[in-house]
Structure formats: C-alpha cells, structure tokens
Design a protein around this motif. Structure first.
Motif, PDB file in Angstrom:
ATOM      1  N   ALA A   1      52.271  33.284  73.372  1.00  0.00           N
ATOM      2  CA  ALA A   1      52.629  31.880  73.663  1.00  0.00           C
ATOM      3  C   ALA A   1      52.512  31.018  72.403  1.00  0.00           C
ATOM      4  CB  ALA A   1      51.728  31.342  74.763  1.00  0.00           C
ATOM      5  N   VAL A   2      51.422  31.199  71.663  1.00  0.00           N
ATOM      6  CA  VAL A   2      51.192  30.395  70.460  1.00  0.00           C
ATOM      7  C   VAL A   2      52.208  30.747  69.375  1.00  0.00           C
ATOM      8  CG1 VAL A   2      49.517  29.811  68.645  1.00  0.00           C
ATOM      9  CG2 VAL A   2      48.732  30.098  70.979  1.00  0.00           C
ATOM     10  N   GLU A   3      52.513  32.054  69.230  1.00  0.00           N
ATOM     11  CA  GLU A   3      53.504  32.496  68.233  1.00  0.00           C
ATOM     12  C   GLU A   3      54.877  31.867  68.512  1.00  0.00           C
ATOM     13  OE1 GLU A   3      53.915  34.925  65.692  1.00  0.00           O
ATOM     14  OE2 GLU A   3      52.081  36.115  65.687  1.00  0.00           O
ATOM     15  N   ILE A   4      55.281  31.887  69.797  1.00  0.00           N
ATOM     16  CA  ILE A   4      56.593  31.321  70.163  1.00  0.00           C
ATOM     17  C   ILE A   4      56.618  29.817  69.887  1.00  0.00           C
ATOM     18  CG2 ILE A   4      58.126  30.855  72.129  1.00  0.00           C
ATOM     19  CD1 ILE A   4      57.153  33.664  73.206  1.00  0.00           C
ATOM     20  N   ARG A   5      55.513  29.153  70.232  1.00  0.00           N
ATOM     21  CA  ARG A   5      55.423  27.703  69.974  1.00  0.00           C
ATOM     22  C   ARG A   5      55.499  27.416  68.471  1.00  0.00           C
ATOM     23  NH1 ARG A   5      50.647  24.763  72.983  1.00  0.00           N
ATOM     24  NH2 ARG A   5      51.815  25.624  74.725  1.00  0.00           N
ATOM     25  N   ALA A   6      54.822  28.277  67.678  1.00  0.00           N
ATOM     26  CA  ALA A   6      54.847  28.097  66.221  1.00  0.00           C
ATOM     27  C   ALA A   6      56.261  28.275  65.673  1.00  0.00           C
ATOM     28  CB  ALA A   6      53.905  29.094  65.553  1.00  0.00           C
ATOM     29  N   LEU A   7      57.030  29.229  66.261  1.00  0.00           N
ATOM     30  CA  LEU A   7      58.409  29.454  65.822  1.00  0.00           C
ATOM     31  C   LEU A   7      59.318  28.276  66.175  1.00  0.00           C
ATOM     32  CD1 LEU A   7      58.961  33.230  66.714  1.00  0.00           C
ATOM     33  CD2 LEU A   7      59.086  32.232  64.431  1.00  0.00           C
ATOM     34  N   ILE A   8      59.134  27.745  67.412  1.00  0.00           N
ATOM     35  CA  ILE A   8      59.980  26.618  67.864  1.00  0.00           C
ATOM     36  C   ILE A   8      59.737  25.383  67.000  1.00  0.00           C
ATOM     37  CG2 ILE A   8      60.393  25.004  69.787  1.00  0.00           C
ATOM     38  CD1 ILE A   8      59.684  27.463  71.647  1.00  0.00           C
ATOM     39  N   THR A   9      58.426  25.111  66.743  1.00  0.00           N
ATOM     40  CA  THR A   9      58.084  23.901  65.969  1.00  0.00           C
ATOM     41  C   THR A   9      58.094  24.148  64.461  1.00  0.00           C
ATOM     42  OG1 THR A   9      55.734  24.451  66.174  1.00  0.00           O
ATOM     43  CG2 THR A   9      56.646  22.953  67.842  1.00  0.00           C
ATOM     44  N   LYS A  10      58.469  25.383  64.063  1.00  0.00           N
ATOM     45  CA  LYS A  10      58.496  25.774  62.644  1.00  0.00           C
ATOM     46  C   LYS A  10      57.159  25.513  61.939  1.00  0.00           C
ATOM     47  CE  LYS A  10      63.432  25.504  61.752  1.00  0.00           C
ATOM     48  NZ  LYS A  10      63.917  25.260  63.112  1.00  0.00           N
ATOM     49  N   ASN A  11      56.091  25.823  62.683  1.00  0.00           N
ATOM     50  CA  ASN A  11      54.732  25.613  62.148  1.00  0.00           C
ATOM     51  C   ASN A  11      54.294  26.885  61.421  1.00  0.00           C
ATOM     52  OD1 ASN A  11      52.041  25.102  61.694  1.00  0.00           O
ATOM     53  ND2 ASN A  11      51.700  24.152  63.680  1.00  0.00           N
ATOM     54  N   ASN A  12      54.593  26.963  60.139  1.00  0.00           N
ATOM     55  CA  ASN A  12      54.301  28.172  59.361  1.00  0.00           C
ATOM     56  C   ASN A  12      52.811  28.427  59.193  1.00  0.00           C
ATOM     57  OD1 ASN A  12      57.015  28.655  59.019  1.00  0.00           O
ATOM     58  ND2 ASN A  12      57.135  27.440  57.143  1.00  0.00           N
ATOM     59  N   ALA A  13      52.033  27.348  59.111  1.00  0.00           N
ATOM     60  CA  ALA A  13      50.577  27.485  58.908  1.00  0.00           C
ATOM     61  C   ALA A  13      49.932  28.201  60.095  1.00  0.00           C
ATOM     62  CB  ALA A  13      49.942  26.116  58.699  1.00  0.00           C
ATOM     63  N   LEU A  14      50.354  27.812  61.316  1.00  0.00           N
ATOM     64  CA  LEU A  14      49.805  28.414  62.537  1.00  0.00           C
ATOM     65  C   LEU A  14      50.203  29.890  62.627  1.00  0.00           C
ATOM     66  CD1 LEU A  14      48.273  27.981  65.192  1.00  0.00           C
ATOM     67  CD2 LEU A  14      50.426  27.302  66.249  1.00  0.00           C
TER      68      LEU A  14
END
Length: 592
Positions: free
Chosen positions: A196-209
């Motif tokens: 869930a967190v990985e997908i959210r990081a991909l959608i929001t383009k949060n590279n740090a996470l």
C-alpha cells in the motif's frame, strides 16, 4: 629481558608500572586457512591493539599473555586468585582489573616477543570464542567492571567499554539489527502495508519514501571484524602486501569464517547475559586438523547457528513469497544478499572448513553415525555425545531461574507471527479477514499434532494391542489423505496453499516447543514431556537433513573434495591428505 625489567624503574606517568606487557608472535598461521585467519586476527590484537590500549588510551589489561607482574605489588593487594569460577571465568583480565583498581599501571613494551600457538580447528576456535564471549557476559555482571566504569574519567571509560564488554555488546546488537530488519520486512509483506505504501509513493512520486522502504541491507557485518587485521598488515608488511594478503584471504572464504564467528560471539554473550552460568570450555589447544563427524558439528552448532540460520532463511522465504517488489528479482537480490550470505555461512561453514568434509566415504559414515546418535535412547550415565536425548537435556540445562524461563517464553513468541500472517494470504479464505480464520488454523494444527502422536505411538506401550494400533494408524492416514483430496477438489485450496500452511506451521510448532522446553518441570508434572521430546527429535532430524542433503550432493563429485582441500589447507597437509585417501582404499574408518 634485562631492559624489560628495568622498565619497572622508569617513569610511566602518575602511577608506577605494575604489569609490563610484551608483544607476541603467533606461529600456527601456516597450518590451514582457518589457522591463518585466527593468527592474523590475534596478531593484530597482541601487537597493534595492545600498543594503542597501553598508550595513549591507558586501558590495557592482562589478557592471559606472557606479561611480567610486579609480584610484591600484587601479593600485598590481595593476590591475583579469583573468588568465583563462574563470574571470573576470564580470570586473566580480572588481574588487570584488580591491578588498575588498586592504583596500578599496565604498560606495553616491545623489547621481546613471545611465541604462541593458537587454535587451528573450527570447533576449537568456536569453543574458545564461546568461552571468551561467555566470560564477557559475566564481566558485564561483575562488580569490577562496575567500579572501573564509575572511577574512570569519561574518555578512559569509553575506551575501556569499547575494548572489553562493548565490543561483544555491539556484535550482539549487529545480529539483533539483522533480525529486526527482516521481521520488519516480513511484517510489511504479510500485512500488506508495504504494498500500500509503495503504491502511494509511486502515485505521489515520493522518491524518499520509496528509497526508505527499499533500504539495501548491504552492510556485510562479518567483514568489519577484519578491519584491525588489515591495518596490522599495512603496518607490518606494507600496503601492497597487505592488499595481496587480504585478497588471498577472501579467496579462502575469510568472510564466511568471520560471519560465522559473529554468530558464535553474539549467541554465547547473549545467553550468558540472559541466564548466567558461563562454563570453561576445554579446547585442548592441540594440533587438531582431522575430519569432524557430522553429528559432532551438529551438536556443537545446532542451537547457536543452525536454528538461527534457518529462522533467517524462513524470514527471507516469507519476504520472497509475499513481499511487494517494484524492482523485481534484482531488487530482491540487492535487498537480501547480505542476509542470505549470513544465513548460509551459519548453516554450512562448519562443513566447508571440515577436512575431508566432502569425501563420499566419510559422508556415508557420518550419516550412519548421526542416525545412530539421533535414535539412541538416553538413560542414566549416558552422555550427550552418545544419545540425542541426553544432549537435548544438556542443551536446556542453562535455563534454571524463573526470570530466565519468562524471558525465553517472551523471545519465543516471535515464532507465532508467521502463522498469523500467512493464513490470511491463502487462496482458500479469499478476502475474509475475520479472526475465525486464524482460529480454524489452530484447529488444523491440533489435528496434525494428534496425527503425529498416533503415528509415533511407542511400540513398547502398544505390545498388547498391536493390531488395533496398526488399524487406527491406517484409518487415520486414509482419512487425512481423503480430507486433503476433498479439500483440494471442493474448495479453493490449492497446492501452493498446502506449502504455505507448512511454512506457517513449522515456526508455530517450534515456538510451542521452545516455550515447553523453557517450562520443562511444569511439562513433566503434566505428563507431556515425552510428547514434546518426540516432536523435538523430529525437528532435529528435519534440520539435520536440510543441512546434510547439500553436503551429500556435493560429495558425489570427487573434484569438490580436492578443491576444498587445496583451498583450505597448506600444501604439505593437502598432499598428506591425498596420500592418506589412496592408502585408505575403501575403508572409511582410517581417517586422518
């Protein structure tokens, strides 16, 4: 020697010198690769290390080396005898503690060097390291270290900490970090949080996470224990020869040895802190380069390395099966390569460094010896070397106190995480997340344990109703098989679900077994001890087979044994070993 003794009259700061340290020369390094690792590590400590400890750090103690004592000073301050054979198991260092506490001064000089032999076989080395680690565990509990910690100034106190108990404490923390990292990864995989967190990081383009979640645990912990040794090489031999030596040692699998050694130290240190009762291990210090039997290695390393190694493998398999990886196979390899290396080093190092470890005749003989040991019933006066039952009782002897039993129980609770996570990932239950699924998995587990008891019912007890027992066993087997076939045919149970269930149940039963072993007196009163012991024997048989099969497979190929001998031992010994095999012919007992 005259110049050395004259140092008693020299000015060494505020306090006069009371122990004069001298450097050593370890001469057993040329026997085998193991002996060279040990002697190189030891040489860096007894020369470079102690020189720095004495000056400028002022925290050099006595380490059982040929130091010169001021006899009058020590006799008039209580002597150097020790009070307890448990707390003072590392008796050498306590004389250094006593000397420093009574306003003495330990120095280091290089007028002479003294020859010294170190252990050359892996079992000797492990027993020695186990003794020293247990001794350090007892030092943590001793009043001497407590008083030194109180009386030293801050800088001397930190120097003292990192050169005695702190070194072992950091090693234990390193191993605990690997466990925490892997259990964290297993939790993220089984709970679905990671995905869930990985997908959210991909959608929001949060590279740090995304980078934080895919932390590469590339810190290969075992190698860092070799850093002082490399610095010693540079100082003694020069930079170029040091680099050549280090590369040669890598080819001789020094990383495997140091990673294995890390497991030995952290296990014995941790166990002594939890339960106390460190024992003196008689290593013999002999010139032992002989083939060690499989059962002997299994007895020595089963609880300290094999169980922990298989737990790490189980965690890595769970993460492989259920973890979410955006980067695919390469990402998984980068994430887990050091953990796999550690697990495999812990499982196979004793057999890699075993002379004639991959010799087919010896492997067959080892297997026969191991099965005899496993199924031989213990009794009064039977030692652990002869019987599995006697060995198992010896392995549980250190758990004596109530607090120790409670701590073992708390630590064993981690094994129940697997079942709780895996049952909700099975195809049979779909998207159902109610607690009844977990409850039903316990019913299945109970049925499996009952079936195991039916099939392993004691032959001696059942003499009068042999026919009835055979009938019950047959019916139970047919019912279990029919139940499994019906479940696969009529429900969504798949073959992968069966394997996943095995993956879930193995650690759960081991957790129950560990808790029951910790509360042995209670289990005996309840009359459950024989059943627990039979499950324990099954687990040891299973673990032994998992380790033995790859060794037997490699023993099929004759070049593996030759390659191992050439890699691990010096040329004279390798040639001697090859000649002895020719002379032995088909007789497996004429070993070196």
């Amino acid at each position: 020697m005259r110049n050395l003794l004259e140092e008693f009259h020299q000015d060494h700061g505020i306090r006069p010198a009371t122990i004069l340290g001298v450097r050593e020369h370890v001469f057993t390094g040329s026997v085998s690769s193991l002996a060279s690792f040990m002697s190189n590590q030891e040489t860096s400590f007894v020369t470079l290390g102690q020189r720095v400890l004495a000056n400028p750090l002022k925290v050099r103690m006595h380490y059982g080396h040929p130091d010169v004592f001021d006899r009058v000073f020590h006799i008039t301050r209580g002597g150097i005898s020790k009070a307890s054979r448990v707390i003072n198991i590392s008796e050498d260092i306590f004389s250094g503690f006593n000397s420093t506490l009574r306003q003495g001064n330990v120095t280091h000089h290089e007028y002479i060097q003294v020859g010294k032999g170190r252990d050359v076989g892996l079992n000797q080395i492990s027993l020695f390291e186990g003794k020293v680690s247990g001794g350090n565990g007892e030092q943590v509990l001793s009043r001497d270290v407590y008083r030194l910690g109180q009386l030293f100034d801050f800088f001397r106190m930190m120097s003292f900490y990192f050169t005695t108990v702190g070194y072992y404490f950091c090693m234990m923390l390193t191993v605990l970090t690997v466990y925490i990292f892997l259990y964290g990864k297993a939790y993220l995989a089984l709970s679905g949080v990671g995905e869930a967190v990985e997908i959210r990081a991909l959608i929001t383009k949060n590279n740090a996470l995304s980078a934080a979640l895919n932390t590469q645990f590339l810190l290969q912990i075992g190698i860092f224990t070799a850093v002082p040794m490399v610095l010693g090489f540079i100082l003694e031999l020069g930079f170029l020869r040091a680099v050549v030596n280090f590369i040669t040692m890598q080819f001789q699998l020094c990383s495997v040895f140091f990673t294995f050694s890390l497991g030995t130290k952290s296990h014995y240190f941790g166990r002594t802190i939890l339960h106390g009762g460190a024992r003196y291990q008689a290593t013999g210090r002999g010139f032992v380069v002989r083939h060690i039997r499989f059962s002997e290695n299994y007895r020595l390393y089963s609880r300290s390395h094999f169980v922990k190694g298989l737990e790490v493998v189980l965690l890595l398999v769970v993460y492989l099966a259920y973890g979410y990886n955006d980067g695919g196979t390469l990402s998984y390899i980068l994430l887990t390569v050091s953990s796999w290396f550690m697990a495999l080093s812990w499982l196979f190092a004793p057999y890699l460094f075993n002379p004639s470890g991959f010799e087919w005749q010896k492997t067959v003989e080892d297997f026969r010896d191991w099965t005899n040991w496993l199924f031989y019933r213990g009794g009064i006066g039977v030692k652990g070397q002869e019987s599995w039952e006697a060995w198992w009782d010896e392995e549980l002897a250190h758990i004596r106190t109530l607090s120790g039993r409670i701590m073992e129980t708390i630590l064993s609770l981690r094994f129940f995480i697997f079942q709780y996570g895996v049952v909700y990932k099975l195809h049979i239950q779909g998207s159902n997340t109610s607690l009844s699924v977990y409850g039903f998995s316990w019913i299945v587990l109970a049925v499996l344990i009952i079936l195991f008891k039916v099939f392993t019912f004691s032959q001696k007890v059942s003499v009068n109703f042999q026919l009835l027992l055979r009938f019950i066993q047959g019916v139970s087997f047919m019912l279990a098989l029919a139940g499994l076939v019906i479940a696969v045919a009529l429900t969504d149970l798949s073959v992968s679900d069966v394997f996943a269930s095995i993956l879930a149940f193995i650690p759960t039963i081991w957790g129950i077994l560990s808790i029951a072993s910790a509360w042995k007196p209670v289990m005996k009163k309840m009359g459950l001890w024989k059943s627990i012991r039979s499950i324990g024997r099954l687990y040891d048989a299973g673990m032994g087979m998992l380790i033995f099969i790859p060794i037997a497979f490699l023993s099929w190929f004759p070049f593996v044994s030759t390659f191992q001998t050439r890699l691990m031992f010096n040329q004279a010994f390798s040639r001697g070993l090859e000649i002895s095999l020719i002379l032995a012919g088909n007789n497996p007992n004429s070993g070196i």
